[in-house]
Design a protein around this motif. Structure first.
Motif, PDB file in Angstrom:
ATOM      1  N   PHE A 198      33.722  40.482  -0.820  1.00 25.73           N
ATOM      2  CA  PHE A 198      33.842  41.892  -0.489  1.00 25.73           C
ATOM      3  C   PHE A 198      35.110  42.526  -1.068  1.00 25.73           C
ATOM      4  O   PHE A 198      35.449  43.644  -0.737  1.00 25.73           O
TER       5      PHE A 198
ATOM      6  N   LEU B 213      22.584  49.063  -0.877  1.00 21.53           N
ATOM      7  CA  LEU B 213      22.741  49.929   0.292  1.00 21.53           C
ATOM      8  C   LEU B 213      22.377  51.353  -0.117  1.00 21.53           C
ATOM      9  O   LEU B 213      23.097  51.967  -0.898  1.00 21.53           O
TER      10      LEU B 213
ATOM     11  N   PRO C 265      26.346  46.167  -5.122  1.00 19.15           N
ATOM     12  CA  PRO C 265      27.433  45.216  -5.351  1.00 19.15           C
ATOM     13  C   PRO C 265      27.067  44.198  -6.431  1.00 19.15           C
ATOM     14  O   PRO C 265      25.912  44.113  -6.852  1.00 19.15           O
TER      15      PRO C 265
ATOM     16  N   TRP D 263      29.792  48.496   3.575  1.00 18.29           N
ATOM     17  CA  TRP D 263      29.931  47.203   2.898  1.00 18.29           C
ATOM     18  C   TRP D 263      31.131  46.419   3.445  1.00 18.29           C
ATOM     19  O   TRP D 263      31.049  45.219   3.703  1.00 18.29           O
ATOM     20  N   GLU D 264      32.257  47.111   3.640  1.00 19.24           N
ATOM     21  CA  GLU D 264      33.457  46.457   4.161  1.00 19.24           C
ATOM     22  C   GLU D 264      33.284  46.060   5.633  1.00 19.24           C
ATOM     23  O   GLU D 264      33.836  45.044   6.086  1.00 19.24           O
TER      24      GLU D 264
END
Length: 514
Positions: free
Chosen positions: A84, A138, A147, A206-207
């Protein structure tokens, strides 16, 4: 083409209908007990690798393990510490998204016990688990966050060259190294600020997933995608939709608030339905839903279409029915086939039929007529958002095709298998059940059983057994010299029977089964 979205909210479910030129083409259901899984992301563990199938079964914490084909594996999950962290990868060093083909079957990209991140692409259907991929995305309103990639993709529906270049330049500015995006159709004309804001929201999601993974052990859910209703508003309510009508004041306010933030220009197209008549009745949707559940669908010309579902495929049969033409056979057949092709394309979307589909059109002798049918059907299928593969029409008038299957079809979503026929549409005849009863008594008497029994059956079967002076029951009693007392029970199915001893204390049925 005029497109509309009609939303009906009730206590048990929310229904979303998509209309094209006032015809129902898509229908979605959202219920509390059946949450949508497509788009959900799981921190999972490889349960079993089946090299011969070129696939693995993945434990995602559900009742059934999910299915992951090797072609859906992206080499992106080797290092969870840097997974990440977008600052540690330059564009040249970013992890490859190229899928492993494993043509010779020697290189297996997964091992049992391996921890991976996966996303659901297809809902569990019947006894099959969810279909998943490691190719994580996403979706947002304007962009899709990708990603493990540096690719900036642009929706194919944005055709203007300058606009594509402008959006691609914005994408390069917005994306940090090691991450990519797909810019969606609704981004056309949007400025960098709007796209940046949407991307930032996705990056935060995402984080957040990173912290969920650090706190939990597999298998666990780390990202829950929007429900059906929210995703329809996000993905389908675009500038080509002329109206969105909803019959819930609360939902109306929620949609307005959302659009004021992301697409203020669409706010004026949202309507609160206030009439007394149910909204789906007002737009003629309710009757279309009833038709979509039937096996037999009538065409305006008098022909009809049959839809039959099996475990392996869906079979569709086109018949001339009441149609009486005035031209030659080929011309008459072509007219019905063309009408059927247009309706089948719509019904595939409405019923959400996926997998292998076989369509038996009416036979036509002339090659030009078969080609005309093929072209018309292919044109109608272009309206479908699901991926479709179409084979050429055969000399027998049969078209083979596949349609992307993401969730169970409409029939399975809003109906249950009949407990009597178990979904076959047919039950064992009364005569067959009587023959089974006779064979049971024959086995029982061969073991020198008692000459008095009680027979428990459905009331309708009891009538069949005892009807007339020379009834089936009398014949069996005389043949095996056994006194049989018939007892009716409404909860019994038509093809079921139970045999008790003379006092009704002991159930003998299973003791003398074949």
């Amino acid at each position: 083409m005029e497109k509309e979205i009609i939303i009906n909210v009730s206590l048990g479910e929310t229904r979303i209908a998509i209309l094209e030129d006032q015809k129902l083409v898509e229908l979605y259901f959202e219920r509390p007990e059946s949450e949508r899984m497509v788009g959900d992301i799981y921190y999972a563990r490889v349960a079993k690798v089946v090299k011969g199938m070129q696939a693995a079964f993945i434990d995602i914490g559900q009742q059934q393990d999910a299915f992951l084909h090797f072609s859906d594996v992206v080499d992106n999950l080797k290092d969870f510490d840097t997974l990440f962290t977008h600052n540690k990868q330059s564009k040249n060093e970013s992890t490859s998204r190229k899928r492993k083909r494993n043509g010779n079957g020697n290189d297996v990209p997964l091992r049992p016990g391996q921890q991976i991140l996966v996303q659901v692409t297809k809902e569990p259907i019947a006894h099959k688990g969810a279909r998943i991929t490691t190719n994580i995305t996403l979706p947002g309103r304007f962009v899709v966050f990708v990603p493990f990639s540096n690719v900036i993709g642009i929706s194919r529906k944005i055709s203007h060259r300058r606009e594509r270049k402008r959006l691609k330049d914005i994408g390069r500015k917005v994306c940090p190294p090691g991450f990519g995006m797909v810019i969606r159709t609704v981004s056309e004309g949007k400025d960098e600020e709007a796209i940046q804001a949407d991307y930032n929201i996705l990056m935060q999601q995402w984080e957040k997933m990173a912290s969920e993974i650090k706190k939990n052990e597999p298998a666990c859910l780390v990202f829950k995608d929007m429900g059906i209703l929210s995703s329809v508003i996000r993905d389908l309510f675009t500038s080509d939709i002329s109206r969105l009508a909803v019959d819930s004041r609360k939902l109306y306010r929620q949609i307005i608030r959302y659009l004021q933030d992301v697409s203020p220009g669409l706010v004026s197209r949202v309507e609160l339905y206030r009439k007394k008549a149910p909204i789906f009745d007002q737009f003629g949707i309710e009757s279309e839903i009833s038709k979509s559940l039937a096996r037999k669908f009538w065409l305006k010309s008098g022909g009809y279409i049959f839809f039959d579902h099996t475990e392996a495929l869906t079979a569709i049969d086109v018949n001339s029915g009441r149609f009486i033409g005035k031209k030659d056979h080929d011309a008459n057949s072509l007219r019905i086939n063309l009408e059927a092709a247009r309706e089948i394309a719509r019904q595939l979307r409405l019923r959400d039929i996926g997998g292998i589909i076989i369509i038996d059109f009416i036979d036509m002798i002339e090659e030009k007529n078969r080609k005309k049918l093929q072209d018309e059907f292919a044109k109608e299928l272009r309206q479908d958002r699901a991926q479709v593969s179409l084979a050429p029409i055969s000399i027998f008038g049969i078209i083979e095709m596949t349609r992307e299957r993401i969730r169970p079809n409409l029939l399975h979503s809003i109906s249950e298998a009949c407990p009597a026929c178990l979904g076959t549409g047919r039950i064992v005849s009364k005569s067959t059940v009587v023959a089974r009863i006779e064979r049971w008594i024959k086995r029982y008497r061969s073991e020198k059983g008692d000459r008095a029994l009680q027979l428990v059956v459905h009331p309708e079967l009891a009538k069949f057994l005892t009807f007339g002076f020379n009834s089936h029951l009398r014949k069996i009693s005389w043949k095996y010299w056994t006194r049989i007392k018939v007892i009716t029970e409404d909860t019994m199915s038509m093809d079921e029977f139970r045999v008790l001893d003379r006092n009704g204390n002991e159930d003998l049925t299973t003791q003398f089964k074949p």
